[in-house]
Design a protein around this motif. Structure first.
Motif, PDB file in Angstrom:
ATOM      1  N   LYS A 192       0.859  -1.175   0.000  1.00 18.50           N
ATOM      2  CA  LYS A 192       0.000   0.000   0.000  1.00 18.50           C
ATOM      3  C   LYS A 192       0.896   1.226   0.000  1.00 18.50           C
ATOM      4  N   LEU A 193       0.638   2.142  -0.926  1.00 17.33           N
ATOM      5  CA  LEU A 193       1.485   3.313  -1.112  1.00 17.33           C
ATOM      6  C   LEU A 193       0.768   4.580  -0.672  1.00 17.33           C
ATOM      7  N   ARG A 194       1.539   5.529  -0.162  1.00 17.16           N
ATOM      8  CA  ARG A 194       1.007   6.830   0.237  1.00 17.16           C
ATOM      9  C   ARG A 194       1.845   7.915  -0.431  1.00 17.16           C
ATOM     10  N   ALA A 195       1.172   8.912  -1.005  1.00 15.13           N
ATOM     11  CA  ALA A 195       1.849  10.074  -1.572  1.00 15.13           C
ATOM     12  C   ALA A 195       1.537  11.296  -0.719  1.00 15.13           C
ATOM     13  N   VAL A 196       2.573  12.015  -0.291  1.00 16.53           N
ATOM     14  CA  VAL A 196       2.421  13.147   0.619  1.00 16.53           C
ATOM     15  C   VAL A 196       3.107  14.364   0.024  1.00 16.53           C
ATOM     16  N   GLN A 197       2.441  15.515   0.072  1.00 14.69           N
ATOM     17  CA  GLN A 197       3.023  16.791  -0.356  1.00 14.69           C
ATOM     18  C   GLN A 197       2.747  17.848   0.703  1.00 14.69           C
ATOM     19  N   ASP A 198       3.795  18.452   1.207  1.00 12.96           N
ATOM     20  CA  ASP A 198       3.668  19.514   2.220  1.00 12.96           C
ATOM     21  C   ASP A 198       2.816  19.068   3.408  1.00 12.96           C
ATOM     22  N   GLY A 199       3.018  17.827   3.838  1.00 14.80           N
ATOM     23  CA  GLY A 199       2.297  17.287   4.982  1.00 14.80           C
ATOM     24  C   GLY A 199       0.892  16.811   4.684  1.00 14.80           C
ATOM     25  N   ARG A 200       0.436  16.965   3.446  1.00 16.09           N
ATOM     26  CA  ARG A 200      -0.927  16.565   3.060  1.00 16.09           C
ATOM     27  C   ARG A 200      -0.877  15.278   2.246  1.00 16.09           C
ATOM     28  N   THR A 201      -1.707  14.311   2.638  1.00 15.14           N
ATOM     29  CA  THR A 201      -1.779  13.060   1.883  1.00 15.14           C
ATOM     30  C   THR A 201      -2.569  13.285   0.599  1.00 15.14           C
ATOM     31  N   LEU A 202      -1.902  13.069  -0.532  1.00 15.34           N
ATOM     32  CA  LEU A 202      -2.571  13.232  -1.826  1.00 15.34           C
ATOM     33  C   LEU A 202      -3.447  12.037  -2.162  1.00 15.34           C
ATOM     34  N   ALA A 203      -2.938  10.851  -1.895  1.00 17.50           N
ATOM     35  CA  ALA A 203      -3.681   9.629  -2.219  1.00 17.50           C
ATOM     36  C   ALA A 203      -2.993   8.448  -1.558  1.00 17.50           C
ATOM     37  N   MET A 204      -3.770   7.382  -1.386  1.00 16.49           N
ATOM     38  CA  MET A 204      -3.236   6.105  -0.932  1.00 16.49           C
ATOM     39  C   MET A 204      -3.770   5.035  -1.884  1.00 16.49           C
ATOM     40  N   LYS A 205      -2.882   4.164  -2.345  1.00 18.85           N
ATOM     41  CA  LYS A 205      -3.255   3.132  -3.298  1.00 18.85           C
ATOM     42  C   LYS A 205      -2.642   1.805  -2.884  1.00 18.85           C
ATOM     43  N   ARG A 206      -3.440   0.740  -3.035  1.00 18.19           N
ATOM     44  CA  ARG A 206      -2.924  -0.612  -2.824  1.00 18.19           C
ATOM     45  C   ARG A 206      -2.934  -1.351  -4.161  1.00 18.19           C
ATOM     46  N   THR A 207      -1.888  -2.100  -4.435  1.00 22.02           N
ATOM     47  CA  THR A 207      -1.848  -2.887  -5.662  1.00 22.02           C
ATOM     48  C   THR A 207      -2.039  -4.369  -5.328  1.00 22.02           C
ATOM     49  N   PRO A 208      -2.753  -5.105  -6.163  1.00 28.61           N
ATOM     50  CA  PRO A 208      -2.952  -6.532  -5.911  1.00 28.61           C
ATOM     51  C   PRO A 208      -1.734  -7.374  -6.264  1.00 28.61           C
ATOM     52  N   TRP A 209      -0.735  -6.764  -6.886  1.00 31.70           N
ATOM     53  CA  TRP A 209       0.486  -7.489  -7.215  1.00 31.70           C
ATOM     54  C   TRP A 209       1.588  -7.083  -6.242  1.00 31.70           C
TER      55      TRP A 209
END
Length: 413
Positions: free
Chosen positions: A366-383
Protein backbone atom coordinates in the motif's frame (compact mmCIF):
# COMPACT_ATOMS: atom_id res chain seq x y z
CA UNK A 1 32.01 17.67 -42.30
CA UNK A 2 28.57 17.52 -43.90
CA UNK A 3 25.39 18.96 -42.42
CA UNK A 4 21.90 17.42 -42.38
CA UNK A 5 18.56 18.53 -40.97
CA UNK A 6 15.72 16.26 -39.83
CA UNK A 7 12.51 16.80 -37.93
CA UNK A 8 13.29 14.10 -35.34
CA UNK A 9 16.56 12.32 -34.57
CA UNK A 10 16.22 9.15 -32.50
CA UNK A 11 19.43 7.87 -30.91
CA UNK A 12 19.18 4.11 -30.52
CA UNK A 13 17.52 1.46 -32.67
CA UNK A 14 16.19 -0.85 -29.96
CA UNK A 15 12.50 -1.46 -29.12
CA UNK A 16 11.83 2.02 -27.71
CA UNK A 17 13.63 3.86 -30.52
CA UNK A 18 12.05 1.83 -33.32
CA UNK A 19 8.57 2.14 -31.84
CA UNK A 20 9.00 5.89 -31.44
CA UNK A 21 10.08 6.09 -35.09
CA UNK A 22 7.05 4.10 -36.25
CA UNK A 23 4.73 6.36 -34.24
CA UNK A 24 6.34 9.65 -35.32
CA UNK A 25 7.19 9.18 -39.01
CA UNK A 26 3.59 9.43 -40.27
CA UNK A 27 2.80 12.39 -37.99
CA UNK A 28 5.65 14.86 -38.46
CA UNK A 29 6.51 17.20 -41.31
CA UNK A 30 10.05 16.17 -42.12
CA UNK A 31 12.40 13.23 -41.79
CA UNK A 32 12.64 10.86 -38.85
CA UNK A 33 16.16 9.42 -38.52
CA UNK A 34 17.08 6.48 -36.26
CA UNK A 35 20.81 6.28 -35.45
CA UNK A 36 21.99 2.80 -34.39
CA UNK A 37 25.59 1.88 -33.56
CA UNK A 38 25.26 -1.85 -34.36
CA UNK A 39 25.12 -3.39 -37.82
CA UNK A 40 21.40 -4.14 -37.47
CA UNK A 41 18.54 -2.54 -35.58
CA UNK A 42 16.53 -4.37 -32.93
CA UNK A 43 18.58 -3.98 -29.76
CA UNK A 44 18.94 -6.71 -27.15
CA UNK A 45 16.02 -8.86 -28.47
CA UNK A 46 18.02 -9.46 -31.66
CA UNK A 47 20.39 -11.65 -29.59
CA UNK A 48 17.68 -13.37 -27.49
CA UNK A 49 16.50 -16.35 -29.54
CA UNK A 50 13.71 -17.49 -27.24
CA UNK A 51 9.99 -16.63 -26.95
CA UNK A 52 8.48 -14.05 -24.60
CA UNK A 53 8.60 -10.84 -26.63
CA UNK A 54 5.85 -8.59 -27.94
CA UNK A 55 3.07 -9.44 -25.50
CA UNK A 56 2.19 -5.93 -24.35
CA UNK A 57 2.94 -3.85 -27.43
CA UNK A 58 2.21 -6.21 -30.33
CA UNK A 59 -0.20 -8.56 -28.53
CA UNK A 60 1.92 -11.46 -29.75
CA UNK A 61 4.19 -14.07 -28.17
CA UNK A 62 7.28 -14.32 -30.36
CA UNK A 63 11.03 -14.84 -30.10
CA UNK A 64 13.50 -11.99 -29.76
CA UNK A 65 14.90 -11.93 -33.32
CA UNK A 66 11.38 -12.06 -34.82
CA UNK A 67 10.36 -9.21 -32.51
CA UNK A 68 13.37 -7.14 -33.60
CA UNK A 69 12.58 -7.74 -37.27
CA UNK A 70 8.92 -6.83 -36.75
CA UNK A 71 9.75 -3.52 -35.05
CA UNK A 72 12.32 -2.72 -37.74
CA UNK A 73 9.75 -3.36 -40.48
CA UNK A 74 7.17 -1.20 -38.71
CA UNK A 75 9.60 1.73 -38.53
CA UNK A 76 10.60 1.37 -42.19
CA UNK A 77 7.01 0.98 -43.36
CA UNK A 78 6.08 4.15 -41.47
CA UNK A 79 8.69 6.09 -43.45
CA UNK A 80 11.55 6.40 -40.95
CA UNK A 81 15.19 6.25 -42.06
CA UNK A 82 17.33 3.71 -40.17
CA UNK A 83 21.07 4.32 -40.21
CA UNK A 84 23.20 1.53 -38.74
CA UNK A 85 26.90 1.38 -37.83
CA UNK A 86 26.60 5.00 -36.78
CA UNK A 87 27.33 6.47 -33.37
CA UNK A 88 26.53 9.85 -31.89
CA UNK A 89 29.91 10.85 -30.49
CA UNK A 90 29.14 14.36 -29.29
CA UNK A 91 26.71 17.25 -29.14
CA UNK A 92 27.55 20.02 -31.59
CA UNK A 93 25.05 22.47 -30.12
CA UNK A 94 21.40 22.57 -29.12
CA UNK A 95 19.77 19.50 -30.68
CA UNK A 96 22.80 19.13 -32.97
CA UNK A 97 24.44 15.71 -33.02
CA UNK A 98 27.87 14.75 -34.29
CA UNK A 99 27.64 11.33 -35.93
CA UNK A 100 30.63 9.11 -36.69
CA UNK A 101 30.33 6.09 -39.00
CA UNK A 102 32.38 4.23 -41.62
CA UNK A 103 30.94 6.75 -44.07
CA UNK A 104 32.61 9.65 -42.28
CA UNK A 105 31.72 12.33 -39.73
CA UNK A 106 28.72 14.63 -40.11
CA UNK A 107 26.43 16.84 -38.06
CA UNK A 108 22.69 16.32 -37.85
CA UNK A 109 20.48 19.14 -36.62
CA UNK A 110 17.05 18.03 -35.41
CA UNK A 111 13.95 19.93 -34.37
CA UNK A 112 13.50 17.24 -31.67
CA UNK A 113 15.83 14.56 -30.28
CA UNK A 114 14.67 11.32 -28.67
CA UNK A 115 17.33 9.50 -26.64
CA UNK A 116 16.71 5.74 -26.68
CA UNK A 117 20.18 4.47 -25.85
CA UNK A 118 18.99 1.72 -23.49
CA UNK A 119 20.94 0.05 -20.70
CA UNK A 120 23.79 -2.40 -20.26
CA UNK A 121 24.77 -5.04 -17.71
CA UNK A 122 27.63 -4.28 -15.37
CA UNK A 123 30.49 -6.73 -16.09
CA UNK A 124 32.71 -8.46 -13.56
CA UNK A 125 35.24 -5.58 -13.12
CA UNK A 126 32.45 -3.14 -12.23
CA UNK A 127 31.16 -5.58 -9.59
CA UNK A 128 34.64 -5.88 -8.01
CA UNK A 129 34.70 -9.71 -7.99
CA UNK A 130 38.29 -10.79 -7.15
CA UNK A 131 40.24 -13.85 -8.27
CA UNK A 132 41.96 -15.03 -11.42
CA UNK A 133 41.27 -13.60 -14.87
CA UNK A 134 40.62 -16.68 -17.02
CA UNK A 135 38.55 -17.19 -20.15
CA UNK A 136 34.92 -18.19 -19.71
CA UNK A 137 33.54 -15.08 -17.95
CA UNK A 138 30.66 -13.35 -19.78
CA UNK A 139 27.72 -11.03 -19.41
CA UNK A 140 24.35 -12.21 -20.73
CA UNK A 141 24.74 -9.99 -23.79
CA UNK A 142 28.14 -11.48 -24.63
CA UNK A 143 26.81 -14.98 -24.07
CA UNK A 144 23.78 -14.49 -26.32
CA UNK A 145 25.89 -12.87 -29.02
CA UNK A 146 28.30 -15.81 -29.05
CA UNK A 147 25.61 -18.48 -29.03
CA UNK A 148 22.83 -17.02 -31.20
CA UNK A 149 24.85 -14.99 -33.72
CA UNK A 150 28.18 -16.81 -33.90
CA UNK A 151 27.07 -20.33 -32.82
CA UNK A 152 30.18 -20.64 -30.64
CA UNK A 153 30.86 -23.16 -27.87
CA UNK A 154 30.88 -21.39 -24.49
CA UNK A 155 31.56 -24.18 -21.99
CA UNK A 156 30.13 -27.26 -20.32
CA UNK A 157 29.04 -26.11 -16.85
CA UNK A 158 28.12 -22.56 -15.89
CA UNK A 159 27.36 -20.53 -12.77
CA UNK A 160 24.96 -17.61 -13.29
CA UNK A 161 25.43 -14.52 -11.12
CA UNK A 162 21.99 -12.96 -10.69
CA UNK A 163 18.47 -14.39 -10.58
CA UNK A 164 16.30 -11.83 -12.35
CA UNK A 165 14.41 -12.22 -15.62
CA UNK A 166 17.47 -11.93 -17.85
CA UNK A 167 19.19 -14.59 -15.72
CA UNK A 168 16.60 -17.17 -16.76
CA UNK A 169 17.13 -16.03 -20.33
CA UNK A 170 20.78 -16.96 -19.82
CA UNK A 171 19.70 -20.44 -18.64
CA UNK A 172 17.84 -20.96 -21.93
CA UNK A 173 20.81 -19.72 -23.95
CA UNK A 174 23.22 -22.00 -22.09
CA UNK A 175 20.91 -24.95 -22.66
CA UNK A 176 20.84 -24.24 -26.40
CA UNK A 177 24.65 -24.17 -26.38
CA UNK A 178 24.80 -27.54 -24.60
CA UNK A 179 26.09 -26.01 -21.36
CA UNK A 180 24.57 -27.12 -18.05
CA UNK A 181 23.69 -24.57 -15.35
CA UNK A 182 25.47 -25.50 -12.12
CA UNK A 183 23.69 -22.87 -10.04
CA UNK A 184 22.45 -19.33 -9.75
CA UNK A 185 23.48 -16.68 -7.21
CA UNK A 186 21.15 -14.00 -5.82
CA UNK A 187 21.76 -11.45 -3.11
CA UNK A 188 18.03 -11.45 -2.27
CA UNK A 189 16.07 -13.95 -0.13
CA UNK A 190 14.40 -15.33 -3.27
CA UNK A 191 14.89 -15.32 -7.03
CA UNK A 192 13.82 -11.95 -8.40
CA UNK A 193 12.06 -13.17 -11.57
CA UNK A 194 8.33 -13.78 -11.89
CA UNK A 195 7.15 -17.25 -10.89
CA UNK A 196 6.01 -17.90 -14.48
CA UNK A 197 9.70 -17.86 -15.48
CA UNK A 198 11.28 -19.01 -12.21
CA UNK A 199 9.32 -22.24 -11.67
CA UNK A 200 9.78 -23.87 -15.10
CA UNK A 201 13.32 -22.51 -15.24
CA UNK A 202 14.30 -24.60 -12.19
CA UNK A 203 13.75 -27.76 -14.23
CA UNK A 204 16.41 -26.59 -16.68
CA UNK A 205 19.08 -26.24 -13.96
CA UNK A 206 21.31 -28.92 -12.46
CA UNK A 207 22.25 -26.92 -9.38
CA UNK A 208 20.59 -24.75 -6.72
CA UNK A 209 19.74 -21.07 -6.45
CA UNK A 210 22.11 -19.66 -3.80
CA UNK A 211 20.00 -16.94 -2.16
CA UNK A 212 21.37 -14.20 0.14
CA UNK A 213 24.73 -14.95 -1.47
CA UNK A 214 27.45 -13.40 -3.59
CA UNK A 215 30.42 -14.54 -5.66
CA UNK A 216 33.66 -13.68 -3.85
CA UNK A 217 36.19 -15.37 -6.11
CA UNK A 218 36.82 -16.97 -9.48
CA UNK A 219 39.57 -19.62 -9.82
CA UNK A 220 41.34 -20.76 -12.96
CA UNK A 221 44.33 -19.86 -15.10
CA UNK A 222 43.59 -20.39 -18.79
CA UNK A 223 39.92 -21.28 -18.19
CA UNK A 224 37.51 -20.91 -15.28
CA UNK A 225 37.82 -23.91 -12.95
CA UNK A 226 35.56 -22.93 -10.05
CA UNK A 227 33.77 -20.04 -8.38
CA UNK A 228 33.47 -19.29 -4.66
CA UNK A 229 29.98 -18.40 -3.39
CA UNK A 230 29.58 -16.83 0.05
CA UNK A 231 26.39 -16.59 2.10
CA UNK A 232 25.96 -12.92 3.06
CA UNK A 233 24.39 -13.71 6.46
CA UNK A 234 26.48 -16.66 7.70
CA UNK A 235 29.76 -16.22 5.82
CA UNK A 236 29.65 -19.88 4.80
CA UNK A 237 31.45 -20.51 1.51
CA UNK A 238 30.68 -23.01 -1.25
CA UNK A 239 33.01 -23.92 -4.10
CA UNK A 240 31.06 -24.46 -7.32
CA UNK A 241 32.86 -26.45 -10.00
CA UNK A 242 32.28 -24.73 -13.34
CA UNK A 243 34.12 -23.66 -16.48
CA UNK A 244 31.86 -20.67 -17.23
CA UNK A 245 30.56 -17.74 -15.18
CA UNK A 246 27.78 -15.49 -16.53
CA UNK A 247 27.17 -12.12 -14.88
CA UNK A 248 23.55 -11.17 -15.46
CA UNK A 249 21.42 -8.13 -14.64
CA UNK A 250 22.77 -5.36 -12.42
CA UNK A 251 21.84 -2.92 -15.17
CA UNK A 252 22.99 0.65 -15.67
CA UNK A 253 21.56 3.05 -18.29
CA UNK A 254 23.74 3.91 -21.28
CA UNK A 255 23.64 7.52 -20.14
CA UNK A 256 26.90 9.00 -21.43
CA UNK A 257 25.23 11.00 -24.20
CA UNK A 258 22.55 12.30 -21.82
CA UNK A 259 25.19 13.39 -19.31
CA UNK A 260 27.41 15.15 -21.87
CA UNK A 261 24.32 16.93 -23.16
CA UNK A 262 23.90 18.57 -19.74
CA UNK A 263 20.54 16.97 -18.97
CA UNK A 264 19.38 16.88 -15.36
CA UNK A 265 20.17 13.36 -14.11
CA UNK A 266 18.68 11.28 -11.33
CA UNK A 267 21.44 9.83 -9.11
CA UNK A 268 19.20 6.91 -8.14
CA UNK A 269 18.20 5.71 -11.62
CA UNK A 270 21.37 7.12 -13.25
CA UNK A 271 19.12 8.22 -16.11
CA UNK A 272 17.66 11.58 -17.13
CA UNK A 273 14.94 13.22 -15.03
CA UNK A 274 11.69 13.28 -17.04
CA UNK A 275 8.06 14.26 -16.64
CA UNK A 276 5.05 12.16 -17.61
CA UNK A 277 5.49 13.13 -21.27
CA UNK A 278 9.12 11.90 -21.14
CA UNK A 279 10.48 15.46 -21.59
CA UNK A 280 13.97 16.04 -20.21
CA UNK A 281 15.33 19.28 -18.76
CA UNK A 282 16.54 20.35 -22.22
CA UNK A 283 13.80 21.77 -24.48
CA UNK A 284 13.07 19.50 -27.42
CA UNK A 285 15.04 16.57 -26.00
CA UNK A 286 13.14 13.49 -24.83
CA UNK A 287 14.21 10.18 -23.26
CA UNK A 288 12.55 6.77 -23.45
CA UNK A 289 12.96 3.13 -22.49
CA UNK A 290 15.70 1.72 -20.33
CA UNK A 291 17.82 4.85 -20.55
CA UNK A 292 15.42 6.15 -17.88
CA UNK A 293 15.86 3.33 -15.39
CA UNK A 294 17.36 -0.14 -15.11
CA UNK A 295 15.55 -2.15 -16.39
CA UNK A 296 12.12 -2.85 -17.94
CA UNK A 297 11.10 -5.54 -20.42
CA UNK A 298 11.49 -4.90 -24.14
CA UNK A 299 7.76 -4.46 -24.71
CA UNK A 300 7.54 -2.05 -21.77
CA UNK A 301 10.35 0.03 -23.30
CA UNK A 302 8.55 -0.07 -26.66
CA UNK A 303 5.40 1.36 -25.10
CA UNK A 304 7.51 4.30 -23.89
CA UNK A 305 8.46 4.89 -27.53
CA UNK A 306 4.81 4.95 -28.52
CA UNK A 307 3.90 7.25 -25.62
CA UNK A 308 6.56 9.89 -26.33
CA UNK A 309 5.15 10.65 -29.80
CA UNK A 310 2.44 12.96 -28.44
CA UNK A 311 4.89 15.12 -26.49
CA UNK A 312 7.32 15.27 -29.43
CA UNK A 313 4.53 16.39 -31.79
CA UNK A 314 3.42 18.98 -29.22
CA UNK A 315 6.94 20.37 -29.09
CA UNK A 316 7.24 20.52 -32.88
CA UNK A 317 3.93 22.39 -33.10
CA UNK A 318 4.43 24.92 -30.30
CA UNK A 319 8.08 24.84 -29.06
CA UNK A 320 6.86 25.33 -25.48
CA UNK A 321 9.30 25.27 -22.59
CA UNK A 322 9.08 22.23 -20.29
CA UNK A 323 6.01 22.68 -18.06
CA UNK A 324 6.35 23.73 -14.42
CA UNK A 325 6.63 20.56 -12.35
CA UNK A 326 7.26 19.29 -8.85
CA UNK A 327 9.67 16.51 -8.03
CA UNK A 328 8.58 13.06 -6.87
CA UNK A 329 10.80 11.53 -4.17
CA UNK A 330 10.78 8.07 -2.59
CA UNK A 331 11.15 6.74 0.92
CA UNK A 332 13.01 3.50 1.70
CA UNK A 333 12.71 0.68 0.76
CA UNK A 334 11.67 2.32 -2.51
CA UNK A 335 14.99 3.07 -4.20
CA UNK A 336 13.81 5.18 -7.15
CA UNK A 337 10.80 6.35 -9.11
CA UNK A 338 10.22 7.39 -12.73
CA UNK A 339 8.85 9.68 -14.10
CA UNK A 340 10.28 11.98 -11.46
CA UNK A 341 8.20 15.08 -12.30
CA UNK A 342 4.46 15.77 -12.18
CA UNK A 343 2.59 18.80 -13.52
CA UNK A 344 -0.89 19.62 -14.87
CA UNK A 345 0.55 20.24 -18.36
CA UNK A 346 2.66 17.11 -18.31
CA UNK A 347 -0.21 14.70 -18.79
CA UNK A 348 -0.34 11.09 -17.58
CA UNK A 349 2.68 8.79 -17.58
CA UNK A 350 3.10 5.98 -20.09
CA UNK A 351 0.63 3.15 -19.41
CA UNK A 352 -0.73 5.28 -16.55
CA UNK A 353 2.05 3.93 -14.31
CA UNK A 354 4.61 5.15 -11.86
CA UNK A 355 7.61 2.83 -11.97
CA UNK A 356 9.54 1.97 -8.81
CA UNK A 357 12.49 -0.17 -7.74
CA UNK A 358 12.27 -1.74 -4.29
CA UNK A 359 14.82 -3.32 -1.95
CA UNK A 360 12.35 -5.37 0.12
CA UNK A 361 9.59 -7.78 -0.84
CA UNK A 362 6.05 -6.61 -0.05
CA UNK A 363 3.21 -9.03 -0.79
CA UNK A 364 0.23 -6.61 -0.96
CA UNK A 365 1.86 -3.18 -0.86
CA UNK A 366 0.00 0.00 0.00
CA UNK A 367 1.49 3.31 -1.11
CA UNK A 368 1.01 6.83 0.24
CA UNK A 369 1.85 10.07 -1.57
CA UNK A 370 2.42 13.15 0.62
CA UNK A 371 3.02 16.79 -0.36
CA UNK A 372 3.67 19.51 2.22
CA UNK A 373 2.30 17.29 4.98
CA UNK A 374 -0.93 16.56 3.06
CA UNK A 375 -1.78 13.06 1.88
CA UNK A 376 -2.57 13.23 -1.83
CA UNK A 377 -3.68 9.63 -2.22
CA UNK A 378 -3.24 6.10 -0.93
CA UNK A 379 -3.26 3.13 -3.30
CA UNK A 380 -2.92 -0.61 -2.82
CA UNK A 381 -1.85 -2.89 -5.66
CA UNK A 382 -2.95 -6.53 -5.91
CA UNK A 383 0.49 -7.49 -7.21
CA UNK A 384 3.61 -7.65 -5.03
CA UNK A 385 6.57 -5.29 -4.94
CA UNK A 386 9.67 -7.43 -5.38
CA UNK A 387 13.40 -6.65 -5.66
CA UNK A 388 15.04 -7.19 -9.02
CA UNK A 389 12.13 -6.09 -11.18
CA UNK A 390 10.13 -2.95 -11.91
CA UNK A 391 7.15 -2.39 -9.60
CA UNK A 392 4.23 -0.50 -11.14
CA UNK A 393 1.74 1.69 -9.28
CA UNK A 394 -1.07 3.95 -10.56
CA UNK A 395 -0.10 7.43 -11.76
CA UNK A 396 -3.26 8.68 -9.98
CA UNK A 397 -1.25 8.37 -6.76
CA UNK A 398 0.46 11.70 -7.57
CA UNK A 399 -1.91 13.26 -10.13
CA UNK A 400 -3.41 15.70 -7.58
CA UNK A 401 -0.05 17.28 -6.69
CA UNK A 402 -0.04 21.09 -6.41
CA UNK A 403 2.39 22.46 -9.06
CA UNK A 404 3.13 25.39 -6.73
CA UNK A 405 3.85 23.12 -3.77
CA UNK A 406 6.90 21.21 -2.55
CA UNK A 407 8.22 17.81 -3.43
CA UNK A 408 5.90 14.81 -3.38
CA UNK A 409 7.15 11.85 -1.32
CA UNK A 410 5.90 8.34 -2.07
CA UNK A 411 6.44 5.59 0.48
CA UNK A 412 4.87 2.38 1.71
CA UNK A 413 2.00 3.07 4.11
Amino acid sequence: MTEEHVAVAIVGGGPSGLTAAAALAPRVDGGVLVIEREAETGGIPRHSDHPGYGMRDLKRFICGPAYARRLTSMALDAGATLETQAMVTNWAGERRLQITSPRGVRTVTADAVVLATGARERPRPARLVPGDRPDGVYTTGQLQNLVHLHHAHVGNRALIVGAELVSWSAVLTLREAGCATAGMVSGYPRSEAYAAFRVPGRFLMEGPVFTRSRVVGIDGKDRVRAAVVENIETGERTIVDCDTVVFTGDWIPDHELARTGGLAMDPATRGPVVDAGLRTSSPGVFAVGNLLHPVDTADGAALDGRHVAAAVCGWLDHRDEPPKAVRIRTGAPLRWVTPQLVSPEGGVAARGDLLFWVDEYRRLPKLRAVQDGRTLAMKRTPWPAAPGRVYRAPWSLVAAADPAGGDVTVSFA
